[in-house]
Design a protein around this motif. Structure first.
Motif, PDB file in Angstrom:
ATOM      1  N   HIS A 313     -99.167  38.745 -81.761  1.00  0.00           N
ATOM      2  CA  HIS A 313     -98.066  38.497 -82.506  1.00  0.00           C
ATOM      3  C   HIS A 313     -97.715  39.156 -83.152  1.00  0.00           C
ATOM      4  O   HIS A 313     -96.309  39.121 -83.897  1.00  0.00           O
ATOM      5  N   CYS A 314     -98.644  39.945 -83.480  1.00  0.00           N
ATOM      6  CA  CYS A 314     -98.116  40.902 -84.561  1.00  0.00           C
ATOM      7  C   CYS A 314     -96.013  41.849 -84.630  1.00  0.00           C
ATOM      8  O   CYS A 314     -96.157  41.996 -83.454  1.00  0.00           O
ATOM      9  N   ILE A 315     -95.579  42.008 -86.112  1.00  0.00           N
ATOM     10  CA  ILE A 315     -94.444  42.101 -85.749  1.00  0.00           C
ATOM     11  C   ILE A 315     -93.431  43.063 -85.923  1.00  0.00           C
ATOM     12  O   ILE A 315     -92.862  44.180 -85.918  1.00  0.00           O
ATOM     13  N   ARG A 316     -95.206  44.406 -86.017  1.00  0.00           N
ATOM     14  CA  ARG A 316     -95.289  45.595 -86.841  1.00  0.00           C
ATOM     15  C   ARG A 316     -94.685  46.187 -87.707  1.00  0.00           C
ATOM     16  O   ARG A 316     -93.611  46.668 -88.068  1.00  0.00           O
ATOM     17  N   CYS A 317     -94.378  44.891 -89.001  1.00  0.00           N
ATOM     18  CA  CYS A 317     -93.649  45.212 -90.098  1.00  0.00           C
ATOM     19  C   CYS A 317     -94.590  45.850 -91.264  1.00  0.00           C
ATOM     20  O   CYS A 317     -93.528  46.323 -92.297  1.00  0.00           O
ATOM     21  N   SER A 318     -96.020  45.874 -90.683  1.00  0.00           N
ATOM     22  CA  SER A 318     -96.463  46.730 -91.943  1.00  0.00           C
ATOM     23  C   SER A 318     -97.363  46.087 -93.302  1.00  0.00           C
ATOM     24  O   SER A 318     -97.236  47.195 -94.431  1.00  0.00           O
ATOM     25  N   ALA A 319     -97.004  44.992 -93.530  1.00  0.00           N
ATOM     26  CA  ALA A 319     -97.259  44.789 -94.564  1.00  0.00           C
ATOM     27  C   ALA A 319     -98.665  44.461 -95.052  1.00  0.00           C
ATOM     28  O   ALA A 319     -98.972  44.648 -95.935  1.00  0.00           O
ATOM     29  N   CYS A 320     -98.998  44.155 -93.651  1.00  0.00           N
ATOM     30  CA  CYS A 320    -100.620  44.171 -93.764  1.00  0.00           C
ATOM     31  C   CYS A 320    -101.217  45.639 -94.703  1.00  0.00           C
ATOM     32  O   CYS A 320    -102.171  45.641 -95.251  1.00  0.00           O
ATOM     33  N   LEU A 321    -101.399  46.950 -93.967  1.00  0.00           N
ATOM     34  CA  LEU A 321    -101.219  47.945 -94.215  1.00  0.00           C
ATOM     35  C   LEU A 321    -101.238  48.551 -96.166  1.00  0.00           C
ATOM     36  O   LEU A 321    -102.082  48.867 -96.301  1.00  0.00           O
ATOM     37  N   PRO A 342    -105.379  46.755 -91.081  1.00  0.00           N
ATOM     38  CA  PRO A 342    -105.719  45.869 -90.676  1.00  0.00           C
ATOM     39  C   PRO A 342    -105.222  45.283 -88.956  1.00  0.00           C
ATOM     40  O   PRO A 342    -105.944  45.460 -88.760  1.00  0.00           O
ATOM     41  N   ILE A 343    -103.822  45.413 -88.969  1.00  0.00           N
ATOM     42  CA  ILE A 343    -102.981  45.322 -87.990  1.00  0.00           C
ATOM     43  C   ILE A 343    -104.242  46.287 -85.963  1.00  0.00           C
ATOM     44  O   ILE A 343    -105.004  45.686 -85.497  1.00  0.00           O
ATOM     45  N   GLY A 344    -104.222  47.191 -86.753  1.00  0.00           N
ATOM     46  CA  GLY A 344    -104.819  48.278 -86.333  1.00  0.00           C
ATOM     47  C   GLY A 344    -106.250  48.047 -85.876  1.00  0.00           C
ATOM     48  O   GLY A 344    -106.999  47.825 -84.688  1.00  0.00           O
ATOM     49  N   ALA A 373    -100.480  38.674 -96.833  1.00  0.00           N
ATOM     50  CA  ALA A 373     -98.700  38.779 -96.399  1.00  0.00           C
ATOM     51  C   ALA A 373     -98.538  39.146 -95.013  1.00  0.00           C
ATOM     52  O   ALA A 373     -97.510  39.064 -95.223  1.00  0.00           O
ATOM     53  N   CYS A 374     -99.233  38.339 -93.865  1.00  0.00           N
ATOM     54  CA  CYS A 374     -98.823  38.099 -92.523  1.00  0.00           C
ATOM     55  C   CYS A 374     -96.685  37.681 -92.463  1.00  0.00           C
ATOM     56  O   CYS A 374     -98.068  36.679 -92.193  1.00  0.00           O
ATOM     57  N   PRO A 375     -96.123  38.268 -92.532  1.00  0.00           N
ATOM     58  CA  PRO A 375     -95.225  37.008 -91.961  1.00  0.00           C
ATOM     59  C   PRO A 375     -95.481  36.403 -90.424  1.00  0.00           C
ATOM     60  O   PRO A 375     -95.304  34.847 -90.860  1.00  0.00           O
ATOM     61  N   VAL A 376     -96.117  36.745 -89.917  1.00  0.00           N
ATOM     62  CA  VAL A 376     -96.340  35.895 -88.340  1.00  0.00           C
ATOM     63  C   VAL A 376     -97.252  35.021 -88.745  1.00  0.00           C
ATOM     64  O   VAL A 376     -98.414  34.497 -87.871  1.00  0.00           O
ATOM     65  N   ARG A 377     -98.293  35.773 -90.019  1.00  0.00           N
ATOM     66  CA  ARG A 377     -99.632  34.281 -89.801  1.00  0.00           C
ATOM     67  C   ARG A 377    -101.408  34.483 -89.222  1.00  0.00           C
ATOM     68  O   ARG A 377    -101.301  33.804 -89.398  1.00  0.00           O
ATOM     69  N   ILE A 378    -101.377  36.038 -88.789  1.00  0.00           N
ATOM     70  CA  ILE A 378    -101.979  36.711 -88.567  1.00  0.00           C
ATOM     71  C   ILE A 378    -103.277  37.166 -88.557  1.00  0.00           C
ATOM     72  O   ILE A 378    -103.289  36.675 -89.537  1.00  0.00           O
ATOM     73  N   ASN A 379    -104.194  35.590 -88.779  1.00  0.00           N
ATOM     74  CA  ASN A 379    -105.178  35.020 -89.713  1.00  0.00           C
ATOM     75  C   ASN A 379    -106.315  36.795 -89.065  1.00  0.00           C
ATOM     76  O   ASN A 379    -106.820  36.044 -88.145  1.00  0.00           O
ATOM     77  N   ILE A 380    -106.064  38.078 -88.967  1.00  0.00           N
ATOM     78  CA  ILE A 380    -106.606  39.011 -89.586  1.00  0.00           C
ATOM     79  C   ILE A 380    -107.841  38.999 -89.769  1.00  0.00           C
ATOM     80  O   ILE A 380    -109.562  39.603 -89.156  1.00  0.00           O
ATOM     81  N   PRO A 381    -108.717  38.212 -91.081  1.00  0.00           N
ATOM     82  CA  PRO A 381    -110.122  38.369 -91.138  1.00  0.00           C
ATOM     83  C   PRO A 381    -110.628  38.045 -90.181  1.00  0.00           C
ATOM     84  O   PRO A 381    -112.294  38.165 -89.653  1.00  0.00           O
TER      85      PRO A 381
HETATM   86  S1  SF4 Z   1     -98.299  41.884 -91.750  1.00  0.00           S
HETATM   87 FE1  SF4 Z   1     -98.663  41.036 -89.964  1.00  0.00          FE
HETATM   88  S2  SF4 Z   1     -96.776  40.991 -88.572  1.00  0.00           S
HETATM   89 FE2  SF4 Z   1     -96.577  42.758 -90.333  1.00  0.00          FE
HETATM   90  S3  SF4 Z   1     -97.578  44.229 -89.365  1.00  0.00           S
HETATM   91 FE3  SF4 Z   1     -99.590  43.332 -90.309  1.00  0.00          FE
HETATM   92  S4  SF4 Z   1    -100.145  42.297 -88.906  1.00  0.00           S
HETATM   93 FE4  SF4 Z   1     -98.392  42.653 -87.848  1.00  0.00          FE
END
Ligand code: SF4
Lengths: 487, 208
Positions: A313-321, A342-344, A373-381
């Motif tokens: 779902h990631c839109i590569r916004c980089s907020a999670c970084l 985190p997305i990586g 932070a994730c705008p598309v609510r990916i539950n990374i943990p």
């Molecule tokens: S915050 Fe969510 S959408 Fe943005 S880069 Fe990370 S995983 Fe992808």
């Protein structure tokens, strides 16, 4: 050629080296905190932020569940509008398709808009091998290319450079840079503008990625800031866009959600300076030959995992970084993949499959800041824990866990091990206390928990892959036994 | 079997025989009253220059914005009455021939256009290559872009702006401030490859 999404070294080893680089940590701290504050300010302006996130998450899940239908719909609409759609199973196939297209356009040089997909497939290296020179036109990508370095952030690939370092790089490596160039950001941007202008005006082939692909209309969307994207999308006669199959959204209307979420989450702006949306060929306006390469490269295997697939779902916004305490300290290179942070940690191991990136799902404290932070609510943990459970455990981790379970299953054994640890660590505690005194400061909450890198056997198995807090003084049980005798 | 069939088969296999259908909740805001002051405020925040005028002062406002222009480039359908107070050289795209990139890259060129719709909440201009906006290159290569926005074209937010577009398959460009980069220590710096100066003239029925 090395795989751009497979880490060449385990994360702990790479992170250990990066932690020692003080300049890197200072640059990262400054940059990530600036962007965090900006993001929070503009997110707070939208009263319906959570509702937009919910819509985005559902939109992506819906698109995944109808992917074959949407991809063929996209293909039909784009083709009807004059584009040619190609499909590529993996990185090598995608690179070959692009190289062939460039060759048949008769070009030996291409201009590129920053794109994660082309980095992921190692396109620049593949083009070079085919005798085609690719020029990155995004300022940060240009910095990284001049430095012969690799990107360390999805959005700001040169986040690990500060302005003085960039000035020095331009002065020594960029043709035509003025000798008296200052480190004033506008002066640096001006120097890059001059350097790239000639390339834009003469290029016959442009290469891009896409942030979104609209199934309903066959349109592609590129979100950018500098205008280098518009140059590459508008001026050349031939445009080739490399697009991951997960980028498809059902309808044009759906962009109303993503165009609100993406800029605020990535650069912390209400809107990025330029967004381009194009549909096939428009006679007289922009490229006459429009190609789209739809790439799998591990996405379908990721899709097969019901928990892990949300990474798509990631839109590569980089907020999670930017909010990640681990990323902030080690930077993007430690992750060894074009997708850091985190997305990586959840995307790279899934895209590469078993055998690569085994340590990446451990590159996190599971604090959950990325999920918030994730705008598309990916539950990374959730995905991290899932990958730790299902993936092959790194060797050191396996040994550590086995040793701990052996120790902890017997009270006496555990108490003896703790005693050994305390004896072994006693000199360290002394050193830590002296160091704190030398710093002349009352240690803050965080500092007080001094850590130790290596504990004596049998706890050494635990510290092989992590630092441990210095063992405390006597335990309550020991103190009680000393004062009152064995009960 | 070609790559296309292989990939589609892999996706079907990954999703299983009965993928779950997902309902999309659209409970976010989709309308609202457009706020011209907010629009102006957002533009100024991006460091775009803004002039506000009534319909009768539009030509004068245009002439003022073009004070240091050497050559004015305009799209084929730009209304003639916008230019009645401007006396400099005007080149019209496609009349008699399409303007070349070199024409547009010359020093002192300004592009003057209208827009398809604008967005108050984000300070965005949306160009859709309509007759008063022209080809994309026109607003890309010159160093200075002046854009006329009528108050009635301003939508409150992103959803209502997209809904107002006549045909989303035309080439679309969303412009929010002058070209900028945040690549150096995440500071926004105006002026990289697109126009370094963006000026917006907001025309309100009752004047400013
Ligand atoms: S915050 Fe969510 S959408 Fe943005 S880069 Fe990370 S995983 Fe992808």
């Amino acid at each position: 050629m090395s795989n751009p999404i497979a880490a060449p070294r385990p994360f702990p080893a790479a992170a250990h080296d990066k932690l020692a680089d003080r300049q890197l940590r200072a640059n990262l701290h400054r940059a990530t905190h600036t962007i965090r504050d900006k993001r929070l300010r503009v997110v707070a302006e939208l009263p319906d932020w959570q509702r937009l996130r919910e819509a985005a998450s559902a939109l992506k899940a819906d698109a995944k569940s109808r992917l074959p239908e949407l991809l063929t719909q996209f293909e039909a609409a784009a083709t009807a509008a004059g584009a040619t759609v190609h499909w590529a199973r993996d990185a090598a196939e995608a690179c070959a398709v692009v190289a062939d297209l460039v060759r048949s356009a008769g070009a030996t040089e291409v201009v590129k808009v920053k794109s994660m997909a082309t980095q992921e497939i190692g396109l620049n290296e593949a083009l070079e091998a085919a005798g085609i020179a690719a020029t990155e036109t995004d300022l940060a990508e240009l910095i990284v290319q001049l430095a012969e370095d690799t990107p360390s952030h999805i959005l700001v690939p040169a986040i690990h450079y500060n302005r003085t370092q960039i000035r020095d790089l331009f002065r020594t490596r960029m043709a035509g840079a003025p000798a008296d160039l200052t480190d004033d950001p506008p002066a640096l941007a001006e120097a890059a503008r001059r350097h790239l202008r000639a390339k834009f005006l003469s290029a016959t082939v442009g290469i891009s990625g896409a942030n979104f692909a609209v199934a309903e209309t066959g349109s592609l969307v590129v979100v950018e800031s500098e205008g280098n994207g518009r140059m590459c999308l508008t001026l050349p006669q031939t445009l080739i866009s490399v697009v991951g199959i997960e980028k498809v959204v059902p309808t044009f209307r759906d962009l109303e959600v993503f165009l609100q979420l993406l800029p605020r989450s990535s650069t912390g702006e209400r809107m990025n300076p330029y967004t381009s949306i194009w549909t096939g060929v428009t006679p007289g306006d922009g490229p006459e030959n429009v190609h789209i390469v739809l790439v799998d490269n591990g996405r379908t295997t990721t899709l097969a995992d019901p928990v892990g697939r949300q990474a798509l779902h990631c839109i590569r916004c980089s907020a999670c970084l930017n909010v990640c305490p681990v990323y902030e300290r080690v930077g993007g290179h430690a992750y060894g993949s074009v997708y850091p942070g985190p997305i990586g940690a959840i995307l790279s191991p899934q895209l590469t499959g078993e055998g690569f990136n085994r340590t990446l799902p451990y590159a996190s404290t599971l604090c959950g800041a990325c999920y918030d932070a994730c705008p598309v609510r990916i539950n990374i943990p959730e995905v991290l824990v899932h990958l730790r459970q299902t993936g092959p455990h790194p060797r050191a981790e396996r040994a550590g866990m086995r040793a701990m379970s052996w120790l902890m299953s017997d009270r006496r054994r555990y108490a003896a091990a703790l005693r050994a640890a305390r004896r072994g660590a006693a000199p360290l505690r002394l050193v830590a206390r002296r160091a704190a005194k030398r710093r002349g400061s009352v240690p803050s909450e965080g500092d007080q928990r001094e850590t130790v890198r290596r504990l004596p056997w049998p706890l050494s198995a635990w510290t092989a892959s992590r630092d441990a807090p210095l063992p405390a003084g006597p335990t309550f049980r020991e103190w009680w036994e000393k004062e009152h005798g064995r009960s | 079997m070609g790559a296309r069939e292989v990939i589609l088969d892999r996706i079907r296999a990954a999703l299983g025989p009965s993928p779950i259908r997902v309902e999309v909740p659209r409970e976010y805001r989709t309308g609202g009253v457009p706020d011209v002051d907010l629009f102006v405020d957002r533009l100024v925040d991006y460091r775009a220059a803004v002039r506000r005028c009534g319909p009768n002062d539009l030509a004068a406002a245009v002439a003022e914005a073009l004070a240091d222009t050497r050559v004015l480039a305009v799209p084929p359908g730009l209304p003639g009455e916008w230019l009645t107070a401007y006396h400099g050289e005007v080149v019209r795209d496609g009349d008699p021939r399409p303007l070349s990139v070199a024409d547009l890259d010359a020093p002192g060129v300004t592009a003057l256009t209208g827009c398809a719709v604008a967005i108050a909440e984000t300070g965005t201009l949306v160009l859709d290559a309509g007759p008063d906006q022209g080809r994309r290159v026109l607003t890309l290569v010159p160093d200075h872009h002046v854009c006329v926005v009528h108050a009635g074209q301003i939508a409150a937010g992103v959803p209502d702006a997209l809904a107002r577009l006549a045909d989303p398959t035309r080439p679309l460009t969303f412009v929010s401030g002058p070209s900028a980069t945040s690549d150096i220590e995440l500071d926004r710096v105006e002026g990289v490859h697109g126009p370094r100066r963006l000026e917006v003239i907001v025309v309100e029925p009752s004047g400013p």
